[in-house]
Design a protein around this motif. Structure first.
Motif, PDB file in Angstrom:
ATOM      1  N   SER A   1       0.743  -1.257  -0.096  1.00  0.00           N
ATOM      2  CA  SER A   1       0.142   0.057  -0.126  1.00  0.00           C
ATOM      3  C   SER A   1       0.933   1.112   0.020  1.00  0.00           C
ATOM      4  O   SER A   1       0.178   2.341  -0.054  1.00  0.00           O
ATOM      5  CB  SER A   1      -0.975  -0.115   1.219  1.00  0.00           C
ATOM      6  N   CYS A   2       2.149   1.176  -0.096  1.00  0.00           N
ATOM      7  CA  CYS A   2       3.141   2.374   0.084  1.00  0.00           C
ATOM      8  C   CYS A   2       2.822   2.983  -1.279  1.00  0.00           C
ATOM      9  O   CYS A   2       3.122   2.275  -2.348  1.00  0.00           O
ATOM     10  CB  CYS A   2       4.574   1.693   0.559  1.00  0.00           C
ATOM     11  N   ILE A   3       2.844   4.282  -1.600  1.00  0.00           N
ATOM     12  CA  ILE A   3       2.791   4.957  -2.715  1.00  0.00           C
ATOM     13  C   ILE A   3       4.140   5.548  -2.908  1.00  0.00           C
ATOM     14  O   ILE A   3       4.031   6.553  -3.882  1.00  0.00           O
ATOM     15  CB  ILE A   3       1.619   5.927  -2.750  1.00  0.00           C
TER      16      ILE A   3
ATOM     17  N   PRO B   1       0.271   8.759   4.311  1.00  0.00           N
ATOM     18  CA  PRO B   1      -0.935   9.155   3.888  1.00  0.00           C
ATOM     19  C   PRO B   1      -1.749   8.127   3.685  1.00  0.00           C
ATOM     20  O   PRO B   1      -3.086   8.049   3.236  1.00  0.00           O
ATOM     21  CB  PRO B   1      -0.822   9.931   2.756  1.00  0.00           C
ATOM     22  N   SER B   2      -1.100   6.873   3.393  1.00  0.00           N
ATOM     23  CA  SER B   2      -1.760   5.727   2.858  1.00  0.00           C
ATOM     24  C   SER B   2      -1.731   4.501   3.724  1.00  0.00           C
ATOM     25  O   SER B   2      -1.641   3.379   3.242  1.00  0.00           O
ATOM     26  CB  SER B   2      -1.406   5.482   1.585  1.00  0.00           C
ATOM     27  N   VAL B   3      -1.776   4.668   4.975  1.00  0.00           N
ATOM     28  CA  VAL B   3      -1.631   3.588   5.993  1.00  0.00           C
ATOM     29  C   VAL B   3      -0.567   2.433   5.802  1.00  0.00           C
ATOM     30  O   VAL B   3      -1.025   1.417   6.031  1.00  0.00           O
ATOM     31  CB  VAL B   3      -3.203   3.100   6.141  1.00  0.00           C
TER      32      VAL B   3
ATOM     33  N   PRO C   1      -6.479  12.103   6.290  1.00  0.00           N
ATOM     34  CA  PRO C   1      -5.521  12.861   6.912  1.00  0.00           C
ATOM     35  C   PRO C   1      -4.253  12.747   6.238  1.00  0.00           C
ATOM     36  O   PRO C   1      -3.637  11.718   6.109  1.00  0.00           O
ATOM     37  CB  PRO C   1      -5.356  12.521   8.179  1.00  0.00           C
ATOM     38  N   SER C   2      -3.736  13.390   5.209  1.00  0.00           N
ATOM     39  CA  SER C   2      -2.733  13.344   4.437  1.00  0.00           C
ATOM     40  C   SER C   2      -2.053  14.900   4.018  1.00  0.00           C
ATOM     41  O   SER C   2      -2.558  15.695   3.470  1.00  0.00           O
ATOM     42  CB  SER C   2      -2.928  12.618   3.203  1.00  0.00           C
TER      43      SER C   2
ATOM     44  N   VAL D   1       0.718   9.685  -7.728  1.00  0.00           N
ATOM     45  CA  VAL D   1       1.980   9.894  -6.780  1.00  0.00           C
ATOM     46  C   VAL D   1       3.072  11.000  -7.080  1.00  0.00           C
ATOM     47  O   VAL D   1       3.563  11.905  -6.418  1.00  0.00           O
ATOM     48  CB  VAL D   1       2.571   8.616  -6.349  1.00  0.00           C
TER      49      VAL D   1
ATOM     50  N   GLY E   1      -3.939  11.033  -2.405  1.00  0.00           N
ATOM     51  CA  GLY E   1      -2.774  10.201  -1.912  1.00  0.00           C
ATOM     52  C   GLY E   1      -3.443   9.179  -0.999  1.00  0.00           C
ATOM     53  O   GLY E   1      -2.988   7.855  -1.175  1.00  0.00           O
ATOM     54  N   GLY E   2      -4.439   9.620  -0.219  1.00  0.00           N
ATOM     55  CA  GLY E   2      -4.898   8.671   0.642  1.00  0.00           C
ATOM     56  C   GLY E   2      -5.795   7.772   0.197  1.00  0.00           C
ATOM     57  O   GLY E   2      -5.889   6.542   0.488  1.00  0.00           O
TER      58      GLY E   2
ATOM     59  N   GLY F   1      -3.649   5.031  -1.872  1.00  0.00           N
ATOM     60  CA  GLY F   1      -2.984   4.118  -1.362  1.00  0.00           C
ATOM     61  C   GLY F   1      -3.741   3.160  -0.526  1.00  0.00           C
ATOM     62  O   GLY F   1      -3.632   2.096  -0.484  1.00  0.00           O
ATOM     63  N   ARG F   2      -5.060   3.528  -0.156  1.00  0.00           N
ATOM     64  CA  ARG F   2      -6.066   2.807   0.667  1.00  0.00           C
ATOM     65  C   ARG F   2      -6.619   1.756  -0.733  1.00  0.00           C
ATOM     66  O   ARG F   2      -6.867   0.619  -0.224  1.00  0.00           O
ATOM     67  CB  ARG F   2      -7.124   3.614   1.108  1.00  0.00           C
TER      68      ARG F   2
ATOM     69  N   ARG G   1      -4.468   0.588  -3.063  1.00  0.00           N
ATOM     70  CA  ARG G   1      -3.637  -0.471  -3.246  1.00  0.00           C
ATOM     71  C   ARG G   1      -3.638  -1.134  -1.908  1.00  0.00           C
ATOM     72  O   ARG G   1      -3.687  -2.505  -2.006  1.00  0.00           O
ATOM     73  CB  ARG G   1      -2.283   0.135  -3.162  1.00  0.00           C
ATOM     74  N   LYS G   2      -4.143  -0.802  -0.890  1.00  0.00           N
ATOM     75  CA  LYS G   2      -4.273  -1.746   0.268  1.00  0.00           C
ATOM     76  C   LYS G   2      -5.472  -2.616   0.094  1.00  0.00           C
ATOM     77  O   LYS G   2      -5.151  -3.729   0.546  1.00  0.00           O
ATOM     78  CB  LYS G   2      -4.353  -1.057   1.683  1.00  0.00           C
TER      79      LYS G   2
ATOM     80  N   GLY H   1       5.978   5.244  -7.599  1.00  0.00           N
ATOM     81  CA  GLY H   1       4.580   5.283  -6.940  1.00  0.00           C
ATOM     82  C   GLY H   1       3.388   4.479  -7.111  1.00  0.00           C
ATOM     83  O   GLY H   1       2.755   4.650  -6.206  1.00  0.00           O
TER      84      GLY H   1
END
Ligand code: SF4
Ligand code: SF4
Ligand code: SF4
Ligand code: SF4
Lengths: 271, 841
Positions: free
Chosen positions: A14-16, A156-158, B79-80, B218, B227-228, B231-232, B234-235, B250
């Motif tokens: 999840s790292c950007i 920012p992306s947990v 929050p980012s 990115v 960005g938040g 990334g979520r 991707r998670k 990125g």
């Protein structure tokens, strides 16, 4: 005071790669200078001080165009359960805290770089300017104050998270399992289980695809660098004798060692 | 689902799972003491980040009047703030900031200045402006705003003073190309359908596949909330496919695919992709029937609708379709079962359905040709088409950012929007969802009586500018200066903008500045353009000033933020409002001044904020949960997310136009004017118009490349807040971010190795030579010379002493690019030229 065991986890998936964590680590360390050493913020923020980047980026590229892999790995202290750095430090400057954090006491560090030489992950960094060795502290001060690590709070992306060890491990395993399913290959949580006898488990873990473990600097069998490395016996000999005095007269000890260890330190000058 | 404030906060916590779970105190027994880690009792100030242009909500902590920590404002669902935002302290305390007013002593461009008092500097500017006004030529002042520190007030002052010549930077970024690219499919009301960057956004959190083409979320990082969200995503297991000449970190390092496109070959790739979607019926028929004009009958000769009934206040638009129930051409509103496919004879006119037209246009361009022209293999295109089909509607093609790159970029943006329509992802979970906003208004007056602006004059009078966006265009400035049309421009006023470094053809910007009777500038940091200024006024950074409320976020829910001053201005700097009022005092009569700005002078920024709140415009659902107290206490207020459902847009057909009638109209119009070359770029069908550089040369020589530039998350635009930032450089150096990157084999063929110094020049401007370090990499498409944007000092070596942290060399393609314009919409084709390289002597 008594503390729970804590942990940090970095999730490569999840790292950007925004590097907010890297910058945050660096600014936090500059804030620490200001807080603990009367350093003005004006100065601490605009000086180069590269050794304050406890979270470092190492880019590697493999393969040929267009089948190329490019990975920016993060290098930081893994907070080994068996910290080789602690074992060897002649000045007894390194301790493993109850939280799991392995911390160099900067007042006691004599700059002998023994920790750097034995660390299986090549983590500690020596600063020629201060004559001391530095590494990630797992934000021990923040963790014990009930805050997240500076790298985790920045993300920012947990992708970096910190907290009580069992919570961190359970979240990390959940994620690895999910990724293994979605992407149809094995993801693991490096450091959640014992890596090997040398380092044990790790308090700073990493989620990554197993097939990319080398790219992310997550060796299956990390070995301590005692045998390789530079010849350090001489330095250690000197440092060990005066090591006990370090806490009271840190600066004087540091000068003495620097003199005797002069040549050995040369190869680090380009860092 | 309607979200109340409480619900909303709940969702936000859920969204944050990772973070929220882990904040518990590690203490087993004793109550926690206040430790030095959190600085004990802090002073908290809410503000928005201006390290780039995105205003991410931030919180600053101070102790004894000094900034000790910056963090993301925690009171949003995402929050980012990014690394640049976190490195703001290094910009704030940068010893090379502009500390006092400066007056030029050497010749323009030399970088020689002396410091001056505020009065001397302000009088110089004020007197010149007074003189121009007295001579009846206030419109000869060209105003260049950006990173503004006096927002709302500044344009008003120039407008009331008598000039509408506002040269804004959007022509490179969000101006015409992106607006019209989406607007041509989505509509936008009026003659020129324009849609902003945030009218639709990828639902990253729920997407299964995101195709990033022309944009790396990115690289050009918008930390909050993109960005938040990304990334979520991707998670959650979203796969990413990157279509770009440079592989970047990125978008994901593993489980991501890189399709290395030849610069400007994006269009060919899209045509090939659409062909695959058509061939395999990998599209959403139901969506096409219900929400788009795919069933519209099109005259196959003229490309115009067979019959279109325009809509008005009472009636929706209607158009002719072929009803398979009655086997006749009837109006859509009367048809039982409109055909999606087929060719029909309608009263002697050869007609096809819009979808059929699109399909046929793709058939004329086989996938092998698409592969050859795009550099992306047939297999990769086929695989992507299939993956999209397997994941739709939880997938999308990003439609890009800094959109204007090549002559065919408008067509590219249009095709992206069309393909998203074919996939039926608009308004769908995991697809593209609509933005929602809060509308904030300005308390200041405007004057309508000014002389026509240069940009408006170009739009109305000059061929090639018909579809320009006169409010987001700056590269007409050098043209107007050279031709003195529509009138002579005599003074330039740069407020935070760097036109020399920021717009392609920068050297011509510099030449035009040299011709000014006066160049005044406001800036906290040095940049290329300031070298040409006569008077420079030192601005505060965003941490040293208060600002009005801000509401223009690229989010799916409305956001309003507070921006309060964190610390006192450093050195002799002054905030933009103070500066603008000081100028206003000098250029207006007392009566004018007090009638325009008296209230503001008395009330300050709070006067604007009060006005904004009194006139705040929100949707009903948002209004129901808005709380002024909450906004002030949290520093940010977030409204209700946009509903996830397809919406019809104000297009001529009333439908989402997979067949763009706007394009069809302009295509015909341009052909009628005999402008075949321009018409190519306005084709409603799938076709492959060339880039500019492809019209120069069929094949690049061994030492020739196309200069691609992309953002790094450690730099932003051309401002020195990131360029001269030691915290960012410490990390950037690890990525060698000031080098130019070329493909390893191509470098080897030229005898180059990483670390060599090379010289770069535009083959059309061979006298402008830039030096840079070369880095060979397998992550670069072979035609490409890649550089990170806004990192080095480039052509303007005089800056090296002033920005000594920044790389003294390095390449910014803007410096040496051409001053040419996108066909008809006239924005800036930022990397559509050819450079040659050679080993530096
Ligand atoms: S990673 Fe190295 S420095 Fe960190 S605890 Fe282990 S041995 Fe010590
Ligand atoms: S835990 Fe703290 S010291 Fe270690 S890398 Fe993260 S921010 Fe830096
Ligand atoms: S802040 Fe998070 S997303 Fe950004 S580089 Fe660090 S871990 Fe990755
Ligand atoms: S994206 Fe980063 S630099 Fe830009 S405003 Fe947000 S936090 Fe600041």
């Amino acid at each position: 005071m008594s503390y729970d065991k804590m942990a940090v986890c970095y999730d490569t998936q999840s790292c950007i790669k925004c590097f907010a964590c890297v910058i945050s680590c660096s600014t936090e360390n500059r804030m620490r200078l200001q807080r603990d050493y009367n350093y003005t913020v004006e100065k601490s923020m605009v000086e180069e001080q590269p050794h304050l980047n406890y979270l470092r980026v190492e880019v590697n590229e493999k393969g040929k165009f267009p089948n190329v892999s490019q990975i920016a790995a993060f290098k930081h202290c893994q907070h080994c359960d068996n910290p080789k750095c602690m074992e060897i430090c002649p000045a007894l400057a390194i301790s493993k805290k109850e939280t799991g954090a392995v911390v160099i006491n900067q007042e006691r560090c004599v700059g002998c770089q023994a920790c750097k030489d034995v660390c299986p992950y090549d983590v500690p960094v020596f600063s020629k300017d201060t004559g001391k060795t530095y590494k990630c502290t797992m934000c021990h001060d923040r963790l014990t104050a009930g805050m997240q690590t500076a790298c985790a709070v920045a993300c920012p992306s947990v992708a970096i998270f910190s907290g009580k060890q069992e919570e961190v491990i359970s979240e990390a395993r959940k994620r690895a399992e999910h990724y293994s399913k979605v992407f149809n290959k094995e993801y693991f949580v490096y450091g959640a289980d014992k890596v090997n006898d040398t380092v044990g488990t790790l308090s700073y873990m990493t989620i990554a695809p197993v097939e990319n473990r080398d790219d992310y600097l997550l060796p299956a069998d990390p070995s301590s660098g005692v045998a390789g490395g530079r010849e350090i016996t001489k330095v250690i000999g000197t440092a060990a004798i005066i090591g006990t005095a370090a806490a009271v007269a840190g600066h004087a000890v540091y000068s003495a060692v620097k003199l005797s260890g002069k040549d050995e330190h040369k190869e680090n000058e380009n860092e | 689902m309607k979200l109340t404030r409480r619900n909303f906060m709940k969702t936000s916590v859920a969204g944050l799972a990772g973070a929220a779970v882990f904040t518990g105190s590690p203490l087993k027994t004793e109550a926690r003491e206040i430790t030095s880690a959190d600085f004990g009792v802090e002073n908290k100030t809410y503000l928005t980040c201006r390290m780039c242009a995105q205003n991410c909500p931030m919180v600053a902590y101070t102790r004894d009047g000094r900034l000790v920590r910056l963090d993301a404002n925690p009171n949003t669902p995402y929050p980012s703030i990014c690394g640049r935002g976190r490195a703001a302290t290094a910009a704030l305390y940068d010893p090379q900031r502009i500390k006092t007013p400066l007056i030029r002593t050497g010749k323009r461009g030399s970088g020689e200045f002396r410091s001056a008092s505020w009065n001397e500097a302000l009088d110089l500017i004020g007197n010149k402006m007074l003189q121009l006004r007295e001579e009846g030529e206030p419109h000869s002042v060209a105003y260049f705003p950006r990173f503004n520190s006096a927002s709302l007030l500044d344009d008003t002052i120039f407008n009331l003073y008598g000039t509408d010549n506002l040269f804004s930077y959007g022509d490179t970024c969000f101006g015409s190309t992106n607006q019209l690219g989406l607007g041509s499919v989505f509509g936008g009301g009026g003659e020129e359908p324009r849609q902003g960057n945030s009218s639709v956004m990828g639902d990253y959190e729920n997407a299964k596949l995101a195709v990033l083409i022309g944009r790396n979320p990115v690289g050009g990082l918008v930390a909050f909330p993109w960005g938040g969200m990304f990334g979520r995503g991707r998670k959650n297991g979203m796969k990413t496919v990157l279509v770009d000449p440079k592989k970047s970190l990125g978008v994901g390092e593993t489980d991501t695919e890189w399709l290395p496109v030849i610069p400007g070959g994006d269009v060919a790739f899209l045509v090939g992709l659409a062909g695959e979607l058509f061939k395999n019926k990998y599209y959403d028929e139901e969506f096409l029937k219900e929400y788009t004009n795919a069933d519209m009958l099109i005259n196959a000769e003229t490309l115009q609708p067979v019959y279109l009934q325009e809509g008005d206040d009472e009636n929706d638009p209607d158009y002719q379709v072929y009803d398979t129930a009655t086997n006749s051409a009837v109006m859509k509103s009367e048809a039982e079962s409109p055909a999606l496919y087929g060719e029909y004879n309608v009263d002697g006119v050869k007609a096809k359905t819009a979808l059929q037209m699109l399909i046929d246009s793709c058939n004329a361009f086989p996938i092998e040709k698409a592969a050859e022209k795009s550099g992306i293999s047939v297999e990769q295109i086929q695989k992507l088409a299939k993956d999209l089909n397997d994941t739709r509607p939880a997938c999308f093609l990003e439609r890009g950012y800094r959109a204007t790159r090549y002559y065919n970029s408008l067509h590219e943006k249009q095709l992206i929007s069309v393909i998203n329509g074919l996939l039926g992802v608009y308004g769908r979970k995991g697809g593209l969802i609509y933005g929602r906003y809060a509308y904030l208004y300005s308390p200041f007056d405007y004057s309508d009586s000014n002389e026509i602006s240069v940009n408006m004059w170009y739009k109305e009078n000059v061929e090639g500018f018909e579809l320009c966006d006169p409010y987001n265009m700056r590269r007409t400035f050098p043209l107007a200066v050279e031709t003195e049309e529509p009138y002579k421009l005599r003074m330039a006023f740069l407020n935070g903008q760097n036109p020399v470094g920021g717009s392609v053809g920068g050297h011509k910007m510099a030449k035009a500045l040299e011709k000014m009777e006066m160049v005044a500038a406001i800036s906290p940091f040095w940049n290329e353009s300031l070298l040409y200024a006569d008077v420079i006024l030192p601005d505060t950074t965003f941490l040293e000033r208060s600002e009005p409320l801000f509401g223009q976020y690229k989010a799916t829910f409305p956001v309003i933020t507070v921006h309060d001053q964190v610390i006192d201005p450093m050195f002799e700097t002054r905030n933009g409002y103070w500066i603008m009022l000081a100028i206003a005092k000098r250029i207006f009569s007392d009566d004018e001044y007090y009638s325009y700005f008296g209230d503001f002078e008395a009330g300050g920024v709070k006067y604007i904020v009060d006005y904004q709140l009194e006139n705040l415009e929100l949707d009903e659902a948002d209004a129901a949960i808005f709380s002024r107290r909450k906004l002030i206490e949290d520093g940010v207020w977030c409204g209700v997310p946009a509903p996830v459902k397809p919406m019809n847009k104000p297009t001529p057909s009333g439908k989402l136009e997979v067949y763009s009638l706007f394009m069809a109209k302009w295509h015909e119009e341009l052909l009628n004017q005999g402008r075949e070359n321009d018409a190519k770029y306005f084709d409603p069908l799938f076709s492959c118009p060339p880039t500019y550089y492809q019209t120069l040369k069929e094949k690049l020589d061994n030492d020739e490349f196309v200069p691609i530039t992309g953002f790094s998350p450690l730099s932003s635009f051309t401002g020195a807040q990131t360029r001269n930032n030691i915290l960012l450089r410490n990390v950037g150096a690890k990525l060698n971010y000031s080098a130019v990157f070329i493909n390893t084999d191509r470098g080897n063929a030229l005898g180059l190795k990483s670390g060599d110094l090379i010289e770069i020049f535009n083959i059309e401007e061979p006298s402008l030579v830039v030096k840079a370090e070369v880095q060979l990499s397998e992550t670069v498409e072979p035609h490409t010379l890649f550089s990170f944007y806004g990192v080095g000092n480039g052509l303007y070596r005089k800056l090296a002493d002033k920005l000594s942290v920044a790389s003294p060399i390095g390449f910014n393609p803007n410096h040496i690019g051409n001053l040419n314009f996108m066909p008809v919409e006239a924005s800036a084709p930022s990397q559509d030229f050819i450079v040659k390289i050679r080993r530096a002597k």
